[in-house]
Structures are given as structure tokens and as C-alpha cells.
Design a protein around this motif. Structure first.
Motif, PDB file in Angstrom:
ATOM      1  N   SER A 132       0.817  -1.211   0.000  1.00  0.00           N
ATOM      2  CA  SER A 132       0.000   0.000   0.000  1.00  0.00           C
ATOM      3  C   SER A 132       0.852   1.263   0.000  1.00  0.00           C
ATOM      4  O   SER A 132       0.439   2.297  -0.528  1.00  0.00           O
ATOM      5  N   SER A 133       2.034   1.189   0.599  1.00  0.00           N
ATOM      6  CA  SER A 133       2.915   2.355   0.649  1.00  0.00           C
ATOM      7  C   SER A 133       3.955   2.352  -0.467  1.00  0.00           C
ATOM      8  O   SER A 133       4.742   3.287  -0.567  1.00  0.00           O
ATOM      9  N   SER A 134       3.952   1.313  -1.287  1.00  0.00           N
ATOM     10  CA  SER A 134       4.924   1.224  -2.378  1.00  0.00           C
ATOM     11  C   SER A 134       4.540   2.182  -3.508  1.00  0.00           C
ATOM     12  O   SER A 134       3.354   2.318  -3.845  1.00  0.00           O
ATOM     13  N   PRO A 135       5.505   2.856  -4.104  1.00  0.00           N
ATOM     14  CA  PRO A 135       5.191   3.798  -5.190  1.00  0.00           C
ATOM     15  C   PRO A 135       4.791   3.061  -6.455  1.00  0.00           C
ATOM     16  O   PRO A 135       5.085   1.876  -6.630  1.00  0.00           O
ATOM     17  N   PRO A 136       4.118   3.724  -7.368  1.00  0.00           N
ATOM     18  CA  PRO A 136       3.658   3.079  -8.612  1.00  0.00           C
ATOM     19  C   PRO A 136       4.823   2.774  -9.555  1.00  0.00           C
ATOM     20  O   PRO A 136       5.872   3.410  -9.498  1.00  0.00           O
ATOM     21  N   MET A 137       4.601   1.812 -10.413  1.00  0.00           N
ATOM     22  CA  MET A 137       5.570   1.461 -11.435  1.00  0.00           C
ATOM     23  C   MET A 137       5.419   2.406 -12.630  1.00  0.00           C
ATOM     24  O   MET A 137       4.307   2.781 -12.997  1.00  0.00           O
ATOM     25  N   VAL A 138       6.549   2.768 -13.220  1.00  0.00           N
ATOM     26  CA  VAL A 138       6.545   3.674 -14.365  1.00  0.00           C
ATOM     27  C   VAL A 138       7.301   3.007 -15.506  1.00  0.00           C
ATOM     28  O   VAL A 138       8.506   2.783 -15.420  1.00  0.00           O
ATOM     29  N   ARG A 139       6.575   2.661 -16.544  1.00  0.00           N
ATOM     30  CA  ARG A 139       7.187   2.080 -17.741  1.00  0.00           C
ATOM     31  C   ARG A 139       7.270   3.091 -18.891  1.00  0.00           C
ATOM     32  O   ARG A 139       7.828   2.797 -19.931  1.00  0.00           O
ATOM     33  N   ALA A 140       6.679   4.233 -18.687  1.00  0.00           N
ATOM     34  CA  ALA A 140       6.696   5.252 -19.730  1.00  0.00           C
ATOM     35  C   ALA A 140       8.077   5.889 -19.830  1.00  0.00           C
ATOM     36  O   ALA A 140       8.796   6.028 -18.833  1.00  0.00           O
ATOM     37  N   LYS A 141       8.439   6.245 -21.039  1.00  0.00           N
ATOM     38  CA  LYS A 141       9.695   6.948 -21.274  1.00  0.00           C
ATOM     39  C   LYS A 141       9.439   8.448 -21.287  1.00  0.00           C
ATOM     40  O   LYS A 141       8.361   8.911 -21.654  1.00  0.00           O
ATOM     41  N   ARG A 142      10.473   9.174 -20.916  1.00  0.00           N
ATOM     42  CA  ARG A 142      10.327  10.624 -20.830  1.00  0.00           C
ATOM     43  C   ARG A 142       9.956  11.223 -22.184  1.00  0.00           C
ATOM     44  O   ARG A 142       9.110  12.122 -22.264  1.00  0.00           O
ATOM     45  N   GLU A 143      10.556  10.736 -23.271  1.00  0.00           N
ATOM     46  CA  GLU A 143      10.273  11.279 -24.605  1.00  0.00           C
ATOM     47  C   GLU A 143       8.812  11.085 -24.980  1.00  0.00           C
ATOM     48  O   GLU A 143       8.215  11.939 -25.643  1.00  0.00           O
ATOM     49  N   GLN A 144       8.229   9.978 -24.563  1.00  0.00           N
ATOM     50  CA  GLN A 144       6.822   9.733 -24.864  1.00  0.00           C
ATOM     51  C   GLN A 144       5.921  10.742 -24.149  1.00  0.00           C
ATOM     52  O   GLN A 144       4.988  11.292 -24.748  1.00  0.00           O
ATOM     53  N   VAL A 145       6.209  10.980 -22.884  1.00  0.00           N
ATOM     54  CA  VAL A 145       5.387  11.903 -22.107  1.00  0.00           C
ATOM     55  C   VAL A 145       5.556  13.329 -22.619  1.00  0.00           C
ATOM     56  O   VAL A 145       4.590  14.101 -22.694  1.00  0.00           O
ATOM     57  N   VAL A 146       6.774  13.700 -22.995  1.00  0.00           N
ATOM     58  CA  VAL A 146       7.014  15.043 -23.534  1.00  0.00           C
ATOM     59  C   VAL A 146       6.217  15.243 -24.818  1.00  0.00           C
ATOM     60  O   VAL A 146       5.647  16.323 -25.055  1.00  0.00           O
ATOM     61  N   ASP A 147       6.151  14.217 -25.656  1.00  0.00           N
ATOM     62  CA  ASP A 147       5.386  14.298 -26.901  1.00  0.00           C
ATOM     63  C   ASP A 147       3.910  14.534 -26.621  1.00  0.00           C
ATOM     64  O   ASP A 147       3.265  15.397 -27.242  1.00  0.00           O
TER      65      ASP A 147
END
Length: 401
Positions: A132-147
Motif C-alpha cells: 500500500s505504501s509502495s510507489p507506482p511502477m513507471v514504464r513510460a519513457k520521458r520522450e513519450q510523455v514530452v510528446d
């Protein structure tokens, strides 16, 4: 009413303000073509519908949003991030939900912040005591989010412009057309999402573009006039917003102000005098035009009849430093257009200004003051806004009365 604090120096002024009689002028004569909803909410609806039709983009943004929510919940890790890079992902309480969340996501994708955020997330997973206190997993790349954020930034800019405290009703058509054209030129790897955004703009806003009042108020903005409209209207393309041509806009505006438009009295008097002189001299003068030897002579110059609209459009547009309110306040040379502008330009483009008044209204109308009449509550809110204007702070009023 009595002031809650005895001896308040503003008590007499406030009571005098509240005792003023309500204006008797009836604005029911203003006829709007169609009831228009909040433009900002409609723009957000366009984004939501485009995300539903693009699951990839929705998943990427959801991952980033979960990270922002994690740092918002965890004061410890947010403090660590603030010490490491001098930046926090906690949304600002001063901005709305849409703006604050978008600002936090844009901070996160900064090159210096993205790597640090990923490092802190890894450390938080190691130190997490349970799931419950563990942070979420992030598979997204920075370039994708910037786009993706690059496609949403024009929407944020349009919403901020239309929710500002200045004159915004005249900015609806330019903002929508500019937003659509910006999306058309933006390079992106998520063309399906971009097409969904443009299709949503066409679906929700194309019926608004030809409305008389929106066109009229756009032309009556001295900073804009006919600039948003092309020489020829492009039809047949359902993926882009189609605005009327300049000729169609001019015809519509002329028809709308026919009853208010009048010829310049000086020009009209001059024409009457010229006509009288011509009629009196025709009986005793030789008609030179009938003689071929006088064919080289130029015809007599005729006085051009310039309507208020022609004179207004012939003037150059105002630069950004000039105020629309000041222009129409001093535009006594356009009496009919001035009256129309004062009424139409006072209409806000969004309900953002009204929404900002709700928290203050809840402070005024409490459980022990629930019997305050609507008139008194309204006057108290207006009095507060007038005090803000006197103090030199920003006011929600657009300057028109």
C-alpha cells in the motif's frame, strides 16, 4: 445589516454600498443565437474523449499522474525531491485541478527532474513496508510523455487565456482556430491522438463558429477584427474547424448592425448639398459627357459613403499594449458600434470567474446567516471585488458596466 466589528472604519461605506438601489436597466433585449456552455469545460471534454479513444496515451498519462499523486501523498519523499532539485510536484492550491495537475506533470518531465524522480521511486520501493505504501511502477519513457504534453499544452494555453480576468468573449473564435491550426502543425508520434483532439474540436465547436454574436464580438475587438478569417472559406474537411470567409463575416456584421449603423452626418450633409447644386445647375449647363470631344475629362468625384463599420475596419488593429476597454470608452466616433461592443464584450468566455466567487460566497452565507437575501450576498461580493480593485490587486471584472 451591521458590521461584525463595532467601530469598523469601512462600516458606513459598506452600508451605503449595500443600500444602493438595484439598476432598473433591462438587458433582456440582448439576443444571443444559442446558449453557449463553458468553453473551458468543453475543451477539457475534448481531451477526455480523445483519451478514451487512445488507450496508449491514456495509459502513459495515467502512469505519470500516479507518480505525481504519490509525491503529493508522501510528504517525506516530496521533501527529499524538493531538497535534491529545488522543485516540488505538489500541486499549487492557487490554481484549478486541471492547471495544477498539468503543471506538476510538466515539472516531472524536465530532464533534470525525471531521472531524480525515477531514482527516488526505486528507493521508495526498497524502503516500502507493504504494497500500500509502495510507489507506482513507471514504464513510460520521458520522450513519450514530452510528446503527449506537447499536444496538450495548446489546450492549457487556450484555457488560461479564456479564464483570465480580461475581455475574453472575443477570444473564443481566435483561440479555437489557433488551437486547431497549432495541432495541425505539431510533429508527433501519436497522430491518432492528435486526430482525435482535432476531431473533438470540430464536433463540439464547429456549430459555435458561425454564430452571429461570436463573429460580431470578434470583429468588435480592435486587436483582432477580421484577422482570424480567411479570404475564402474551406469546406468539405470535417477534421478541421471551418470559419466563415472575410466577405461572409463582413456581410453578417453589416446585417447585424443595420439598425444601429448610420452614415456620417457630415458626409450626408455634403452629399445633400452636392445633389442640390447639381440639380439646380443641370437646367442651365451644357451636358459635356454627351460630347465626344470631352471624353478625356475625368468624371466628377463622388463622395464615398462610409459606414461606421467601414471606418472602424479601415483603422489599423491595436497593439497588445492598448486596452480594449479604453478604446471603446473613447470611441465616440462609433456610437452604434460602441453601444454593441460595451454589451457583447462584457460577456465572459468561461465560468471560471464565477467559480472563483463560490468559496467567498460560502464564507458569507453560513449556517447562522442562511437567511441573507440573494441581493445582499451579491452586493457583498461586488463590494469585496471593488475593494480589491482599489488596493491595486487583480479584479475579476473585465472593466465593462
Amino acid at each position: 445589516m451591521c458590521s461584525s466589528q463595532r467601530g469598523d472604519p469601512n462600516e458606513e461605506e459598506m452600508l451605503a454600498f449595500l443600500d444602493d438601489q438595484m439598476p432598473t436597466e433591462d438587458f433582456s433585449e440582448i439576443q444571443f443565437g444559442t446558449r453557449v456552455g463553458c468553453i473551458a469545460n468543453m475543451l477539457q471534454l475534448v481531451i477526455k474523449e480523445a483519451l478514451k479513444n487512445s488507450r496508449v496515451v491514456e495509459n502513459l498519462l495515467s502512469q505519470v499522474h500516479n507518480v505525481v499523486a504519490f509525491f503529493h501523498r508522501s510528504a517525506y519523499w516530496n521533501e527529499v525531491l524538493l531538497k535534491e532539485c529545488g522543485m516540488s510536484l505538489t500541486p499549487s492550491p492557487d490554481s484549478g485541478h486541471w492547471n495544477s495537475t498539468f503543471v506538476s506533470m510538466r515539472r516531472m518531465v524536465l530532464e533534470a527532474v525525471w531521472g531524480l524522480v525515477m531514482t527516488l521511486l526505486s528507493q521508495a520501493r526498497i524502503e516500502a513496508k507493504d504494497s500500500s505504501s509502495s510507489p507506482p511502477m513507471v514504464r513510460a519513457k520521458r520522450e513519450q510523455v514530452v510528446d503527449i504534453i506537447g499536444l496538450l499544452e495548446p489546450f492549457e494555453e487556450a484555457i488560461q487565456v479564456l479564464q483570465s480576468d480580461a475581455v475574453t468573449f472575443s477570444l473564443i473564435i481566435p483561440s479555437l482556430i489557433g488551437l486547431d491550426r497549432t495541432l495541425e502543425t505539431l510533429p508527433t508520434n501519436y497522430s491518432h491522438f492528435s486526430k482525435g483532439l482535432r476531431s473533438g474540436l470540430h464536433t463540439h465547436f464547429q456549430p459555435l463558429i458561425p454564430q452571429r454574436d461570436l463573429i460580431l464580438v470578434t470583429v468588435l475587438d480592435p486587436h483582432i477584427k477580421l484577422q482570424p478569417f480567411d479570404n475564402a472559406r474551406q469546406e468539405g474537411d470535417t477534421s478541421t474547424l471551418a470559419a466563415p470567409s472575410k466577405f461572409q463575416v463582413r456581410t453578417l456584421v453589416e446585417a447585424s448592425v443595420t439598425d444601429m449603423d448610420s452614415w456620417n452626418p457630415l458626409v450626408k450633409q455634403k452629399e445633400s448639398e452636392d445633389s442640390h447644386e447639381a440639380s439646380s445647375s443641370n437646367s442651365c449647363s451644357v451636358k459635356l459627357k454627351r460630347k465626344s470631344i470631352f471624353g478625356f475629362l475625368q468624371p466628377a468625384a463622388k463622395t464615398m459613403k462610409l459606414s461606421e463599420l467601414d471606418q472602424y475596419l479601415s483603422e489599423p488593429v491595436l497593439n497588445g499594449d492598448c486596452s480594449t476597454q479604453v478604446f471603446w470608452r473613447d470611441a465616440s466616433r462609433f456610437p452604434q458600434l460602441q453601444s454593441t461592443a460595451r454589451r457583447l464584450l462584457a460577456v465572459p468566455a468561461t465560468s471560471g470567474g464565477f467559480d472563483r466567487l463560490f468559496p467567498m460566497a460560502s464564507c458569507i452565507v453560513r449556517a447562522k446567516r442562511s437567511r441573507l437575501p440573494p441581493h445582499t450576498t451579491e452586493r457583498l461580493l461586488l463590494y469585496r471585488e471593488s475593494l480589491k480593485g482599489k488596493d491595486g490587486k487583480t479584479s475579476n471584472s473585465n472593466g465593462f458596466t
